[in-house]
Design a protein around this motif. Sequence first.
Motif, PDB file in Angstrom:
ATOM      1  N   LEU A 289       8.777  -1.585  -4.064  1.00 55.51           N
ATOM      2  CA  LEU A 289       8.078  -2.034  -5.468  1.00 55.51           C
ATOM      3  C   LEU A 289       7.342  -0.529  -5.855  1.00 55.51           C
ATOM      4  N   ILE A 290       7.822  -0.228  -7.065  1.00 55.95           N
ATOM      5  CA  ILE A 290       7.403   1.047  -7.874  1.00 55.95           C
ATOM      6  C   ILE A 290       6.388   0.644  -9.046  1.00 55.95           C
ATOM      7  N   GLY A 291       5.824   1.733  -9.546  1.00 59.61           N
ATOM      8  CA  GLY A 291       5.259   1.749 -10.759  1.00 59.61           C
ATOM      9  C   GLY A 291       3.669   1.067 -10.474  1.00 59.61           C
ATOM     10  N   ASN A 292       3.115   0.763  -9.350  1.00 63.08           N
ATOM     11  CA  ASN A 292       1.947   0.427  -9.012  1.00 63.08           C
ATOM     12  C   ASN A 292       0.735   1.334  -9.444  1.00 63.08           C
ATOM     13  N   LYS A 293      -0.164   1.171 -10.437  1.00 66.47           N
ATOM     14  CA  LYS A 293      -0.980   2.001 -10.856  1.00 66.47           C
ATOM     15  C   LYS A 293      -2.492   2.159 -10.097  1.00 66.47           C
ATOM     16  N   TYR A 294      -3.155   3.100 -10.036  1.00 64.04           N
ATOM     17  CA  TYR A 294      -4.586   2.814  -9.546  1.00 64.04           C
ATOM     18  C   TYR A 294      -5.440   4.132 -10.344  1.00 64.04           C
ATOM     19  N   GLY A 295      -6.550   4.006 -10.066  1.00 66.04           N
ATOM     20  CA  GLY A 295      -7.443   4.917 -10.998  1.00 66.04           C
ATOM     21  C   GLY A 295      -8.892   4.472 -10.899  1.00 66.04           C
ATOM     22  N   THR A 296      -9.781   5.191 -11.145  1.00 63.57           N
ATOM     23  CA  THR A 296     -11.345   4.913 -11.398  1.00 63.57           C
ATOM     24  C   THR A 296     -11.374   4.435 -12.847  1.00 63.57           C
ATOM     25  N   PRO A 297     -12.144   3.354 -13.195  1.00 63.78           N
ATOM     26  CA  PRO A 297     -12.428   2.858 -14.397  1.00 63.78           C
ATOM     27  C   PRO A 297     -13.581   3.548 -15.008  1.00 63.78           C
ATOM     28  N   GLN A 298     -14.421   4.447 -14.337  1.00 63.17           N
ATOM     29  CA  GLN A 298     -15.036   5.385 -15.255  1.00 63.17           C
ATOM     30  C   GLN A 298     -15.417   6.694 -14.160  1.00 63.17           C
ATOM     31  N   GLU A 299     -16.002   7.696 -14.535  1.00 68.33           N
ATOM     32  CA  GLU A 299     -16.026   8.929 -13.683  1.00 68.33           C
ATOM     33  C   GLU A 299     -16.958   8.592 -12.881  1.00 68.33           C
TER      34      GLU A 299
ATOM     35  N   CYS B 273      -9.803   9.866 -11.171  1.00 66.08           N
ATOM     36  CA  CYS B 273      -8.580   9.939 -10.648  1.00 66.08           C
ATOM     37  C   CYS B 273      -7.433   8.691 -11.028  1.00 66.08           C
ATOM     38  N   PHE B 274      -6.427   8.936 -11.082  1.00 70.77           N
ATOM     39  CA  PHE B 274      -5.417   8.053 -11.336  1.00 70.77           C
ATOM     40  C   PHE B 274      -4.091   8.424 -11.221  1.00 70.77           C
ATOM     41  N   GLY B 275      -3.177   7.525 -11.141  1.00 70.24           N
ATOM     42  CA  GLY B 275      -1.802   7.635 -10.583  1.00 70.24           C
ATOM     43  C   GLY B 275      -1.145   6.468 -10.542  1.00 70.24           C
ATOM     44  N   GLU B 276       0.248   6.910  -9.873  1.00 72.37           N
ATOM     45  CA  GLU B 276       1.163   5.698  -9.376  1.00 72.37           C
ATOM     46  C   GLU B 276       1.729   5.942  -7.980  1.00 72.37           C
ATOM     47  N   TYR B 277       1.801   4.909  -7.508  1.00 72.58           N
ATOM     48  CA  TYR B 277       2.470   4.743  -6.042  1.00 72.58           C
ATOM     49  C   TYR B 277       3.445   3.642  -5.769  1.00 72.58           C
ATOM     50  N   SER B 278       4.125   3.566  -4.854  1.00 74.60           N
ATOM     51  CA  SER B 278       5.117   2.629  -4.677  1.00 74.60           C
ATOM     52  C   SER B 278       5.063   2.485  -3.200  1.00 74.60           C
ATOM     53  N   TYR B 279       5.307   1.211  -2.773  1.00 73.68           N
ATOM     54  CA  TYR B 279       5.751   0.763  -1.228  1.00 73.68           C
ATOM     55  C   TYR B 279       6.579  -0.301  -0.903  1.00 73.68           C
ATOM     56  N   HIS B 280       7.026  -0.498   0.134  1.00 72.38           N
ATOM     57  CA  HIS B 280       7.777  -1.420   0.752  1.00 72.38           C
ATOM     58  C   HIS B 280       7.599  -1.766   2.170  1.00 72.38           C
ATOM     59  N   ILE B 281       7.992  -3.059   2.286  1.00 74.06           N
ATOM     60  CA  ILE B 281       7.510  -3.490   3.777  1.00 74.06           C
ATOM     61  C   ILE B 281       8.660  -3.179   4.577  1.00 74.06           C
ATOM     62  N   VAL B 282       8.229  -2.349   5.672  1.00 67.84           N
ATOM     63  CA  VAL B 282       9.227  -2.023   6.921  1.00 67.84           C
ATOM     64  C   VAL B 282       9.571  -2.989   8.123  1.00 67.84           C
ATOM     65  N   ASP B 283       8.409  -3.592   8.200  1.00 70.21           N
ATOM     66  CA  ASP B 283       8.464  -4.621   9.413  1.00 70.21           C
ATOM     67  C   ASP B 283       7.738  -5.752   9.011  1.00 70.21           C
ATOM     68  N   PRO B 284       8.410  -6.806   8.749  1.00 70.19           N
ATOM     69  CA  PRO B 284       8.065  -8.147   8.100  1.00 70.19           C
ATOM     70  C   PRO B 284       6.982  -8.708   9.126  1.00 70.19           C
ATOM     71  N   ALA B 285       7.674  -8.691  10.444  1.00 75.60           N
ATOM     72  CA  ALA B 285       6.885  -9.331  11.527  1.00 75.60           C
ATOM     73  C   ALA B 285       5.430  -8.665  11.695  1.00 75.60           C
ATOM     74  N   LEU B 286       5.133  -7.512  11.415  1.00 78.01           N
ATOM     75  CA  LEU B 286       4.021  -6.803  11.622  1.00 78.01           C
ATOM     76  C   LEU B 286       3.060  -7.145  10.306  1.00 78.01           C
ATOM     77  N   PHE B 287       3.724  -7.184   9.157  1.00 77.73           N
ATOM     78  CA  PHE B 287       3.238  -7.429   8.030  1.00 77.73           C
ATOM     79  C   PHE B 287       2.640  -8.741   8.100  1.00 77.73           C
ATOM     80  N   TYR B 288       3.275  -9.711   8.622  1.00 74.10           N
ATOM     81  CA  TYR B 288       2.905 -11.252   8.653  1.00 74.10           C
ATOM     82  C   TYR B 288       1.642 -11.262   9.673  1.00 74.10           C
ATOM     83  N   THR B 289       1.897 -10.639  10.766  1.00 79.65           N
ATOM     84  CA  THR B 289       0.763 -10.928  11.609  1.00 79.65           C
ATOM     85  C   THR B 289      -0.561 -10.203  11.519  1.00 79.65           C
ATOM     86  N   ASN B 290      -0.232  -9.097  10.775  1.00 75.72           N
ATOM     87  CA  ASN B 290      -1.852  -8.031  10.970  1.00 75.72           C
ATOM     88  C   ASN B 290      -2.378  -8.255   9.205  1.00 75.72           C
TER      89      ASN B 290
END
Length: 163
Positions: A106-116, A136-153
Amino acid sequence: MMKGQKRTSSRGRSSNTSGEDNIISNGSKIAVNNGQCMMIVESGKVVDVCNEPGEYIYDMSTEPSIFTGGLEQGLRDMWGQMKERFTFGGDTGKDQRVYYFNMKELIGNKYGTPQEVPFKMKDPDTGQILLIRLRCFGEYSYHIVDPALFYTNVASNVADRSP
């Protein structure tokens, strides 16, 4: 992550129109699309995972049968299962769910601070306190590598969809 849903025909042609939402019957077909991972959770425990596209046929071979083991033990196990079903109104006492996970990045996820953000720092040379304002501001991407671990944690049981 999204919870799988029982599929019934809108024209009333389905044979299992009165089935429960959280019980998977033996021989049910579960479709897995390309880029997805399917997970079966039974009473809160992950029992099966499939990430290959195609149809997955559910097999309840963990249920007791009089044909496995000795006849006496098989009858005892079957009686225990019937007694458990009686207490749950004829249904199994198990809660079975299917969850689908998006395995694509999942690409194009934006983050940043609303104010200084003010930040104070003492200059080691002059001893003066400096006030710095950071943004600060920018973009990041992520993907699930281990679905069982994602589900349990992280996700656990969801009603329909997790954010």
